[in-house]
Design an enzyme around this catalytic site. Structure first.
Site, PDB file in Angstrom:
ATOM      1  CB  CYS A 103      -0.485   6.246  11.017  1.00 40.02           C
ATOM      2  SG  CYS A 103      -1.715   6.592  10.032  1.00 40.02           S
ATOM      3  N   GLY A 141       4.386   7.401  -1.629  1.00 36.85           N
ATOM      4  CA  GLY A 141       5.821   6.878  -1.901  1.00 36.85           C
ATOM      5  C   GLY A 141       6.783   7.086  -1.159  1.00 36.85           C
ATOM      6  N   GLY A 142       6.746   7.885   0.060  1.00 39.02           N
ATOM      7  CA  GLY A 142       7.840   8.211   0.869  1.00 39.02           C
ATOM      8  C   GLY A 142       8.702   6.468   1.504  1.00 39.02           C
ATOM      9  CE  LYS A 143       5.421   3.749   6.267  1.00 36.73           C
ATOM     10  NZ  LYS A 143       4.446   4.593   6.414  1.00 36.73           N
ATOM     11  CG  ASP A 177      -9.060  -4.524  -4.052  1.00 35.39           C
ATOM     12  OD1 ASP A 177      -8.608  -4.592  -2.857  1.00 35.39           O
ATOM     13  OD2 ASP A 177     -10.227  -4.524  -4.479  1.00 35.39           O
ATOM     14  CB  ALA A 217      -0.294   6.109  -2.854  1.00 35.92           C
ATOM     15  CB  CYS A 249      -1.097   0.126   1.198  1.00 41.15           C
ATOM     16  SG  CYS A 249      -2.174  -1.492   1.243  1.00 41.15           S
TER      17      CYS A 249
END
Length: 390
Positions: free
Chosen positions: A311, A161-163, A225, A159, A157
């Protein structure tokens, strides 16, 4: 905007009261009211990840004051490496603003880091974006998963994209050649099912990572998905094709609810996020999260690891999903005779320095902004899972 009616005010107050009661029960009245909730109301704290595909130094956009105010972020030691291996030192070049005991006790909004930049010139690597600003708890999760050069990695998952960018930094071999970039047998597949978020993910990664890595297929953005029963089969490497899987699952994101509510109240408005909040929504969310966790477990090879993260503050979406995952794996074995199982390996990281970031839970760890270290990161829950032979 017209003032709220008495009925609307009553509805919003009831939602807020229910929200506070729910988390006061989980974390204790005293901690919730005096420590955790006030910490969650404060602005999210950011670190900065340097894009090593572009440069191994701070961007020129950082002023002299910025540089003197920065401190290298260090992550827990490598004791928790999978399969007994000795992990490389985590090569995430990231910084935080220096804090003092005074600022930790009475946090204020920190000066923002300069916006990422790209300078186009003849050197293609210098046209890539310089850095990414993000909560350092996200970098902690990536460092705990410990992808190494040669690994085949799935960000399920992904978006915005930081990870994925962080994962890509660790897949970069020490012998990486900027002139002929290659992950040398490794790959990164970043997945996002929502069309708009998938486009944003693709745009972001192409702005940060060398184009040849996309052209040779070592980095791909895919659209599957994860809640579908046969989702793992639709991934580029299929069932059991990945060494490591990062699942940063969609969640209730209570800190976002708190921030939206606080901002709306200052403007005399009501935030939809709080007005629509219900105590039972975590139960519904947990079903979705558990379904995606099963996809992650199917996608990873036997002996490979999945890092499940949210989170969320909710036990139901955190440890509860690990419990649901165990139940679903048991059902899968009974129904289809699968020859693998799920083992929780989060305890491997006790004594590695992780305690300076997070507190342990039943099955994992949670980073919260009122942690005694004063880091003010999070919230971020994560659990380390290994796919083992049944």
């Amino acid at each position: 905007m017209p003032a709220l009616t008495k009925a609307q005010q009553k509805q919003v107050q009831a939602a807020e009261d229910s929200f506070n009661r729910t988390y006061a029960v989980q974390y204790g009245d005293e901690r919730w009211e005096n420590s955790l909730r006030p910490a969650l109301v404060t602005p999210t704290r950011y670190g900065v990840l340097i894009n090593c595909y572009r440069s191994n130094s701070l961007p020129s956009s950082f002023t002299e004051n910025d540089v003197t105010d920065l401190q290298l972020i260090t992550f827990p030691s490598s004791t928790g490496a999978s399969n007994g291996e000795v992990a490389e030192e985590t090569r995430l070049l990231s910084y935080q603003r220096i804090t003092t005991s005074e600022t930790s006790q009475s946090p204020t909004a920190e000066a923002p880091f300069p916006a990422p930049q790209a300078v186009s010139n003849k050197d293609a690597s210098n046209s890539l974006m310089t850095h990414w600003n993000l909560d350092a708890a996200s970098l902690l999760a990536v460092s705990i998963l410990r992808p190494k050069p040669g690994d085949k990695v799935l960000d399920l998952c992904a978006a915005p994209g930081g990870k994925s960018l962080s994962l890509a930094q660790l897949l970069r071999p020490q012998t990486y050649d900027d002139a002929a970039p290659s992950l040398m047998g490794g790959c990164l597949h970043s997945n996002e099912v929502d069309a708009a978020r998938n486009r944003r993910l693709s745009s972001n990664l192409q702005s940060y990572l060398p184009a040849p890595l996309f052209k040779n297929g070592e980095i791909k953005v895919v659209k599957v998905d994860g809640t579908e029963q046969h989702a793992a089969q639709m991934l580029p490497l299929g069932i059991g094709g990945y060494d490591k899987v990062l699942l940063d699952a969609p969640c209730s994101s209570e800190r976002h609810v708190i921030h939206a509510h606080s901002k709306a109240r200052q403007g005399g408005r009501v935030a939809d996020e709080m007005a629509s909040w219900r105590s039972g929504q975590s139960k519904k969310m947990a079903k979705t999260q558990a379904a995606i966790l099963m996809t992650a477990l199917k996608a990873v090879k036997v002996g490979g690891r999945v890092l499940y993260a949210t989170c969320s503050l909710s036990n139901e979406e955190n440890d509860g999903v690990i419990e649901k995952g165990k139940e679903l794996v048991a059902k899968e074995k009974k129904k289809f005779g699968t020859r693998w199982d799920m083992a929780v390996r989060s305890g491997d990281f006790a004594g590695t320095g992780l305690e300076q970031w997070a507190e342990s839970t039943k099955h994992g760890w949670i980073v919260l902004p009122d942690h005694p270290s004063g880091g003010r990161w999070g919230p971020l829950f994560f659990a380390v899972l290994e796919k083992v032979s049944a």
